[in-house]
Design a protein around this motif. Structure first.
Motif, PDB file in Angstrom:
ATOM      1  N   VAL A  77       3.380   3.311  -8.453  1.00 23.88           N
ATOM      2  CA  VAL A  77       3.821   4.645  -8.055  1.00 23.88           C
ATOM      3  C   VAL A  77       4.211   5.533  -9.429  1.00 23.88           C
ATOM      4  CG1 VAL A  77       5.978   5.854  -7.229  1.00 23.88           C
ATOM      5  CG2 VAL A  77       4.911   3.930  -5.935  1.00 23.88           C
ATOM      6  N   THR A  78       3.511   6.743  -9.583  1.00 22.17           N
ATOM      7  CA  THR A  78       3.862   7.347 -10.738  1.00 22.17           C
ATOM      8  C   THR A  78       4.340   8.857 -10.390  1.00 22.17           C
ATOM      9  OG1 THR A  78       2.052   6.441 -11.769  1.00 22.17           O
ATOM     10  CG2 THR A  78       2.396   8.548 -12.740  1.00 22.17           C
ATOM     11  N   VAL A  79       5.350   9.395 -10.965  1.00 25.30           N
ATOM     12  CA  VAL A  79       6.028  10.518 -10.595  1.00 25.30           C
ATOM     13  C   VAL A  79       5.705  11.673 -11.739  1.00 25.30           C
ATOM     14  CG1 VAL A  79       7.891  11.786  -9.753  1.00 25.30           C
ATOM     15  CG2 VAL A  79       7.591   9.462  -8.982  1.00 25.30           C
ATOM     16  N   SER A  80       5.049  12.427 -11.729  1.00 21.48           N
ATOM     17  CA  SER A  80       4.719  13.443 -12.830  1.00 21.48           C
ATOM     18  C   SER A  80       5.848  14.551 -12.722  1.00 21.48           C
ATOM     19  CB  SER A  80       3.689  14.087 -12.635  1.00 21.48           C
ATOM     20  OG  SER A  80       3.574  14.916 -11.312  1.00 21.48           O
ATOM     21  N   SER A  81       6.490  14.916 -13.943  1.00 18.38           N
ATOM     22  CA  SER A  81       7.549  16.097 -13.941  1.00 18.38           C
ATOM     23  C   SER A  81       6.990  17.405 -13.967  1.00 18.38           C
ATOM     24  CB  SER A  81       8.456  15.758 -15.312  1.00 18.38           C
ATOM     25  OG  SER A  81       7.395  15.787 -16.307  1.00 18.38           O
TER      26      SER A  81
ATOM     27  N   SER B 240       0.849  -1.106   0.021  1.00 21.00           N
ATOM     28  CA  SER B 240       0.085   0.310  -0.108  1.00 21.00           C
ATOM     29  C   SER B 240       0.710   1.214  -0.114  1.00 21.00           C
ATOM     30  CB  SER B 240      -1.060  -0.035   1.320  1.00 21.00           C
ATOM     31  OG  SER B 240      -0.254  -0.139   2.548  1.00 21.00           O
ATOM     32  N   GLY B 241       0.235   2.381  -0.253  1.00 15.98           N
ATOM     33  CA  GLY B 241       1.032   3.552  -0.032  1.00 15.98           C
ATOM     34  C   GLY B 241       1.296   4.232  -1.551  1.00 15.98           C
ATOM     35  N   GLY B 242       1.103   3.400  -2.591  1.00 16.12           N
ATOM     36  CA  GLY B 242       1.518   3.950  -3.883  1.00 16.12           C
ATOM     37  C   GLY B 242       0.564   5.228  -4.292  1.00 16.12           C
ATOM     38  N   GLY B 243       1.005   5.694  -5.558  1.00 18.28           N
ATOM     39  CA  GLY B 243      -0.128   6.869  -6.019  1.00 18.28           C
ATOM     40  C   GLY B 243       0.881   7.786  -6.773  1.00 18.28           C
ATOM     41  N   LEU B 244       0.069   8.941  -7.167  1.00 18.88           N
ATOM     42  CA  LEU B 244       0.621   9.925  -8.017  1.00 18.88           C
ATOM     43  C   LEU B 244       1.259  11.225  -7.198  1.00 18.88           C
ATOM     44  CD1 LEU B 244       1.082  11.234 -10.767  1.00 18.88           C
ATOM     45  CD2 LEU B 244      -1.485  12.178 -10.469  1.00 18.88           C
ATOM     46  N   VAL B 245       2.498  11.353  -7.506  1.00 17.70           N
ATOM     47  CA  VAL B 245       3.362  12.478  -6.777  1.00 17.70           C
ATOM     48  C   VAL B 245       4.191  13.218  -7.655  1.00 17.70           C
ATOM     49  CG1 VAL B 245       5.131  11.044  -6.346  1.00 17.70           C
ATOM     50  CG2 VAL B 245       4.757  13.068  -4.820  1.00 17.70           C
ATOM     51  N   GLN B 246       4.199  14.608  -7.409  1.00 14.00           N
ATOM     52  CA  GLN B 246       4.925  15.519  -8.211  1.00 14.00           C
ATOM     53  C   GLN B 246       6.587  15.001  -8.048  1.00 14.00           C
ATOM     54  OE1 GLN B 246       4.136  19.488  -7.905  1.00 14.00           O
ATOM     55  NE2 GLN B 246       2.653  19.256  -9.439  1.00 14.00           N
ATOM     56  N   ALA B 247       7.474  15.578  -9.083  1.00 10.79           N
ATOM     57  CA  ALA B 247       8.908  15.154  -8.862  1.00 10.79           C
ATOM     58  C   ALA B 247       9.390  15.782  -7.823  1.00 10.79           C
ATOM     59  CB  ALA B 247       9.551  15.535 -10.193  1.00 10.79           C
TER      60      ALA B 247
ATOM     61  N   ASP C 171      11.358   6.987 -11.504  1.00  8.08           N
ATOM     62  CA  ASP C 171      10.998   6.257 -10.143  1.00  8.08           C
ATOM     63  C   ASP C 171       9.544   5.572 -10.493  1.00  8.08           C
ATOM     64  OD1 ASP C 171      12.780   8.508  -8.074  1.00  8.08           O
ATOM     65  OD2 ASP C 171      13.584   6.588  -9.005  1.00  8.08           O
ATOM     66  N   THR C 172       8.813   6.168 -11.829  1.00  6.98           N
ATOM     67  CA  THR C 172       7.572   5.603 -11.868  1.00  6.98           C
ATOM     68  C   THR C 172       7.622   4.145 -12.378  1.00  6.98           C
ATOM     69  OG1 THR C 172       6.815   7.654 -12.864  1.00  6.98           O
ATOM     70  CG2 THR C 172       5.762   5.776 -13.540  1.00  6.98           C
ATOM     71  N   ALA C 173       6.889   3.313 -11.578  1.00  8.48           N
ATOM     72  CA  ALA C 173       7.094   1.752 -11.778  1.00  8.48           C
ATOM     73  C   ALA C 173       5.841   1.199 -10.953  1.00  8.48           C
ATOM     74  CB  ALA C 173       8.255   1.283 -11.496  1.00  8.48           C
ATOM     75  N   VAL C 174       5.527   0.013 -11.214  1.00  9.94           N
ATOM     76  CA  VAL C 174       5.073  -0.868 -10.080  1.00  9.94           C
ATOM     77  C   VAL C 174       5.847  -1.372  -9.157  1.00  9.94           C
ATOM     78  CG1 VAL C 174       3.405  -2.941  -9.667  1.00  9.94           C
ATOM     79  CG2 VAL C 174       3.177  -1.539 -11.718  1.00  9.94           C
ATOM     80  N   TYR C 175       5.788  -1.271  -7.882  1.00  8.90           N
ATOM     81  CA  TYR C 175       6.557  -1.581  -6.869  1.00  8.90           C
ATOM     82  C   TYR C 175       6.135  -2.957  -6.090  1.00  8.90           C
ATOM     83  CZ  TYR C 175       9.452   2.508  -7.340  1.00  8.90           C
ATOM     84  OH  TYR C 175      10.182   3.520  -7.825  1.00  8.90           O
ATOM     85  N   TYR C 176       6.928  -3.827  -5.905  1.00 15.07           N
ATOM     86  CA  TYR C 176       6.495  -5.102  -5.458  1.00 15.07           C
ATOM     87  C   TYR C 176       7.498  -5.394  -4.309  1.00 15.07           C
ATOM     88  CZ  TYR C 176       4.610  -6.021 -10.063  1.00 15.07           C
ATOM     89  OH  TYR C 176       4.014  -6.002 -11.154  1.00 15.07           O
TER      90      TYR C 176
END
Length: 115
Positions: free
Chosen positions: A111-115, A6-13, A89-94
């Motif tokens: 986890v998605t990191v937007s620029s 848990s804890g993944g999501g969308l975050v800015q760089a 760092d955008t990826a699926v984390y396992y």
């Protein structure tokens, strides 16, 4: 056996996220725990590992100084604190558990990191 991330999501760089992986169904404190990540078309990449007792850690060069792996054996949980996040760092984390020849995988968290 279950590993639930848990804890993944969308975050800015430049931002931070904290991933958690809750384990059940096995003796968590006996297992080395790791985080891996994977993007489409690429092999799964080892990000960080923590020893069964939580004393020893190792990191991929790409995340050293930015990510911190830790565990709480009383809570059967492993964490990945991710700071100064980058778009790459955008990826699926396992979450991954290993002891001798036995290993388990979680289902992954995006986890998605937007620029």
């Amino acid at each position: 056996v279950q590993l639930v991330e848990s804890g993944g999501g969308l975050v800015q760089a430049g931002g931070s996220l904290r991933l958690s992986c809750a384990a059940s169904g096995f003796t968590f404190s006996w297992y080395v725990m790791s985080w891996y990540r994977q993007t489409p078309g690429k092999e799964r990449e080892l990000v960080a590992t923590v020893s069964s007792g939580g004393i020893s850690t190792n990191y991929a060069d790409s995340v050293k100084g930015r990510f911190t792996i830790s565990r709480d054996n009383a809570k059967n949980t492993v964490y990945l604190q991710m700071n100064s996040l980058k778009p790459e760092d955008t990826a699926v984390y396992y979450c991954y558990a290993r002891r001798l020849t036995v290993n388990y995988w979680g289902q992954g968290t995006q986890v998605t990191v937007s620029s």
